[in-house]
Every structure is written in structure tokens, then in C-alpha cells.
Design an enzyme around this catalytic site. Structure first.
Site: not given
Length: 150
Positions: A8, A14, A123
Site C-alpha cells: 500500500c 492497509r 484507504d
């Protein structure tokens, strides 16, 4: 042994969430000796920092153990060493291509594609919703493990 690298932007939300969840998923299936799982960032902004408190909180809430993770940048060695490089969003993919070049060995995969959801993993850095991200990670990793098991 299959080697999986989750990717990420900063490697604090994440990708470490996916790393820790996937490690627990394979442990529950008694497959931990068949996998090496890690995560990395596509930018330098958070290098050396630990997981975001929201990531730690949601993992604790769901009983997912986690390590003292520190964000790191993806490298060309990772491309050579890992079998699967699983990214969270399209921006991650373009950063991967910038850092690593063309995916000539077809190692890049978008996490939610494994479960037929063709969108980015939410996100939480921007949404603040770590529960939504956790749901995406669970769906994607569960489908990914099913894919790996054939």
C-alpha cells in the site's frame, strides 16, 4: 513455499492489516509452513513508523495477532524474491511500476480482484473507517487463499 508481499501507500494501514490477517488465516488452516507473508510501501513517507493505531485497534478487536511492524519501502529484491505482490489500489500499481518496472513475471495482483470486487481497498488514512478496510481485507485475503489452494 509461497511468498506473498502486500503493498500500500505508506505500509502503516492497509498492507500491514492484510499481512497480519493473512498470517492468521493461514495459521488457522495449519498452513503457516507453506507461506512467507510480508508487506511494504510504495512511498517513503512512513518508513520506519509502526502500524497506524486504527489498524492495531481493528486487529485487536477481531483477535488478530500482530507483530511490532515497521514500514519499509518495496525494492527490486522484493520483486525477485516474492511470488505474489498484492496491491491495494491502482495508485499502488502505478507506483510499483515506477519503482520496479514492468511486471514481466506477472506477479502483481489487486487484492479485491480475487473476490470479484473490482475496486480499490478503502484507504482508512482518508476515510477514517478502519472497519470498512478490515472488511475489504477479510474478503480479499479469504478469496486469495482460496485461489492459492486451487
Amino acid at each position: 513455499m509461497r511468498k506473498i508481499l502486500f503493498i500500500c501507500h505508506g505500509n502503516i494501514c492497509r498492507s500491514p492489516m492484510a499481512e497480519m490477517f493473512m498470517k492468521e488465516l493461514v495459521r488457522r488452516e495449519h498452513l503457516e509452513n507453506e507461506f512467507f507473508i510480508d508487506s511494504a510501501a510504495t512511498t517513503r513517507e512512513e518508513i520506519g513508523n509502526g502500524m497506524h493505531r486504527g489498524t492495531r485497534k481493528v486487529l485487536e478487536l477481531h483477535g488478530i495477532p500482530f507483530t511490532n511492524h515497521r514500514a519499509r519501502l518495496v525494492t527490486m529484491d522484493d520483486y525477485n524474491d516474492f511470488d505474489f505482490i498484492v496491491y491495494m489500489d491502482e495508485e499502488n500499481r502505478s507506483h510499483l511500476e515506477y519503482i520496479l518496472g514492468d511486471d514481466t513475471e506477472h506477479k502483481f495482483y489487486k487484492l479485491l480482484d480475487f473476490c470479484g470486487i473490482h475496486r480499490d481497498v478503502a484507504d482508512p488514512w482518508y476515510t477514517g473507517n478502519f472497519d470498512e478496510t478490515y472488511e475489504d481485507v477479510v474478503a480479499g485475503c479469504t478469496a486469495f487463499l482460496k485461489f492459492l489452494r486451487g
